[in-house]
Design an enzyme around this catalytic site. Structure first.
Site, PDB file in Angstrom:
ATOM      1  N   SER A 302      -4.128  39.685 -28.963  1.00 14.38           N
ATOM      2  CA  SER A 302      -3.862  38.663 -29.942  1.00 14.38           C
ATOM      3  C   SER A 302      -2.638  37.773 -29.566  1.00 14.38           C
ATOM      4  O   SER A 302      -2.780  36.999 -28.703  1.00 14.38           O
ATOM      5  CB  SER A 302      -3.249  39.490 -31.107  1.00 14.38           C
ATOM      6  OG  SER A 302      -4.240  40.025 -31.758  1.00 14.38           O
ATOM      7  N   ASP A 313      -3.666  28.034 -19.146  1.00 14.08           N
ATOM      8  CA  ASP A 313      -4.268  26.372 -19.071  1.00 14.08           C
ATOM      9  C   ASP A 313      -3.363  25.184 -18.560  1.00 14.08           C
ATOM     10  O   ASP A 313      -3.771  24.377 -18.198  1.00 14.08           O
ATOM     11  CB  ASP A 313      -4.646  26.248 -20.715  1.00 14.08           C
ATOM     12  CG  ASP A 313      -6.050  26.870 -20.883  1.00 14.08           C
ATOM     13  OD1 ASP A 313      -6.508  27.676 -20.341  1.00 14.08           O
ATOM     14  OD2 ASP A 313      -6.273  26.928 -22.292  1.00 14.08           O
ATOM     15  N   LYS A 327      -8.935  39.414 -28.621  1.00 14.96           N
ATOM     16  CA  LYS A 327      -8.827  39.374 -30.376  1.00 14.96           C
ATOM     17  C   LYS A 327      -8.528  37.888 -30.550  1.00 14.96           C
ATOM     18  O   LYS A 327      -7.359  37.584 -30.321  1.00 14.96           O
ATOM     19  CB  LYS A 327      -7.974  40.274 -30.778  1.00 14.96           C
ATOM     20  CG  LYS A 327      -7.653  40.061 -32.236  1.00 14.96           C
ATOM     21  CD  LYS A 327      -6.821  41.128 -32.746  1.00 14.96           C
ATOM     22  CE  LYS A 327      -6.428  40.662 -34.347  1.00 14.96           C
ATOM     23  NZ  LYS A 327      -6.178  39.150 -34.676  1.00 14.96           N
TER      24      LYS A 327
END
Length: 452
Positions: A302, A313, A327
């Site tokens: 999470s 990224d 998740k």
């Protein structure tokens, strides 16, 4: 009317976390097909009413009406996905305490051992540490009541309480012939979700165990402290998110922002396009551009995955370890009024800055490192990941289940930590570092712990 809600991110095995925002009521326009569906729904509700009355009148023992209703609500929500659920009033209060990271208590982390409460460690500058409570102390009695037979949660609940109230502990300590009795006055305790140390004299190691309301402030404090301690020879930072089950969405955003100067951190997308929200970074990298290594494993879920995904990224950090839990959904906490508890409802999916959903897939590390798992632990239950949970939200493409989540208790045996140090020292680089062979089992040796 406007309803206060709370956004949370958590793995299946954890408690909830809290962030407040306001949602607007939706206008409802129904055509003929919608009216027909509504009529069918009311017929089903009539069926529920018939069953409810039959149970109340004919069950072998008189049932508790409140429990019947709560069980029905709980069944409805758990049938949606593994993370939607109903919390009764007590569970809701416990969740609020957990997410605040602040409560009235004594300041000790404890675990259960042979039916007794064992002190893992006292928290600095708390009633417990000031009274001389030590790691490995065994607590046998609380206010003259034996703890034998209590669960860990029950014992913790007894030790917590209003600030400035007293509690007496009876303690057995190795090397002492007689039990020790101490009376402590409860104080305001803050859970340390961030811990840090200097690694190899020139690396700042920061472990984040959960994302509660104290996490970002704790991170800022530790980055500043480590930078001052190490000085000009600081090579970079290791951020350890392994086995971190998640927590607050807002804290995941602000932790990510601590390492970024600009760009998107995460987007959340609900059923309707107008519900899409994008969170972006503000200028001000607290590490001043120092290299960052993030450690993840199968227990990183999470909020942990939001941080790892954002830094990966943006190429701000090298991700080391094993694939994360996967998740990729957001839960909203909806209070149901005084004494009625709350709903934990899945309301959105989240996406990394590149637009990728990690739901049932997880974050794939830049460098995979498998730990050597002791033979006696290889038969323990593995971390299966989101994709193995019954009723999980589906994702496009191949879903991935299972990933190693074992972390060696001794840092010298921690292969991921060692590789992170080598990367920061330039002994290896992310392009040339090969996956490290090792055990293929996923097990943990940690016992349940709680702070109180």
């Amino acid at each position: 009317m406007m309803r206060k809600t709370s956004v949370i991110l958590l793995s299946a095995a954890t408690g909830a976390a809290l962030t407040l925002f306001v949602t607007q009521p939706r206008a409802v326009f129904m055509g003929s097909s919608a009216r027909a569906a509504t009529a069918d729904t009311y017929r089903q509700l009539n069926l529920f009413g018939d069953v409810f009355e039959r149970v109340r009148s004919d069950y072998v023992e008189k049932p508790d009406d409140t429990k019947l209703i709560e069980s029905a609500i709980s069944g409805m929500l758990t049938g949606l996905d593994p993370h939607s659920s109903y919390m009764d009033a007590k569970s809701f209060r416990d969740m609020q305490v957990q997410t605040r990271g602040e409560f009235g208590g004594l300041g000790i982390e404890v675990t259960m051992e042979d039916g007794l409460i064992k002190v893992v460690s006292p928290i600095d500058d708390t009633p417990a540490s000031r009274a001389g409570v030590m790691a490995n102390d065994i607590i046998t009695n609380l206010d003259d009541e034996a703890v034998q037979g209590l669960t860990l949660n029950q014992a913790v609940e007894k030790m917590r309480g209003p600030v400035n109230t007293k509690i007496k502990l009876k303690i057995i300590r190795k090397g002492q012939d007689n039990p020790i009795e101490v009376t402590l006055v409860r104080d305001n305790i803050r859970v340390r979700s961030v811990r840090a140390r200097v690694e190899q004299d020139d690396i700042g190691y920061i472990r984040i165990t959960t994302f509660n309301e104290q996490t970002t402030e704790g991170l800022k404090r530790e980055i500043s402290s480590l930078s001052n301690q190490i000085g000009d020879k600081l090579k970079g930072f290791i951020i350890d998110l392994r086995n971190n089950p998640g927590g607050l969405l807002e804290e995941a955003v602000t932790v990510s922002d601590s390492f970024l100067e600009k760009g998107e951190i995460v987007s959340t997308r609900g059923r309707n396009a107008e519900e899409t929200q994008r969170r972006t970074a503000h200028s001000g990298d607290l590490t001043k551009g120092k290299p960052v290594i993030v450690l993840v494993n199968g227990g990183s879920a999470s909020a942990s995955e939001i941080v790892a995904g954002a830094l990966q990224d943006h190429k701000r950090a090298t991700i080391v370890g094993t694939r994360s839990f996967g998740k990729g959904s957001v839960q909203t906490i909806i209070p149901l009024g005084s004494g009625n508890g709350a709903l934990r409802l899945t309301t959105a999916r989240y996406y990394t800055p590149s637009g990728k959903s990690i739901q049932a897939k997880g974050i794939v590390p830049d460098i995979e490192v498998l730990q050597d798992v002791p033979d006696e632990l290889k038969s323990r239950t593995d971390t299966k990941g989101e994709a193995s949970l019954r009723g999980h939200l589906k994702n496009d493409g191949d879903e991935k289940t299972g990933s190693q989540s074992y972390v060696p208790p001794d840092a010298k045996d921690d292969k991921a930590l060692k590789l992170a140090g080598d990367l920061l020292h330039g002994i290896k680089n992310s392009a040339s570092a090969a996956p490290t062979p090792g055990g293929d089992s996923k097990a943990t040796t940690d016992k349940p712990k709680a702070a109180n």
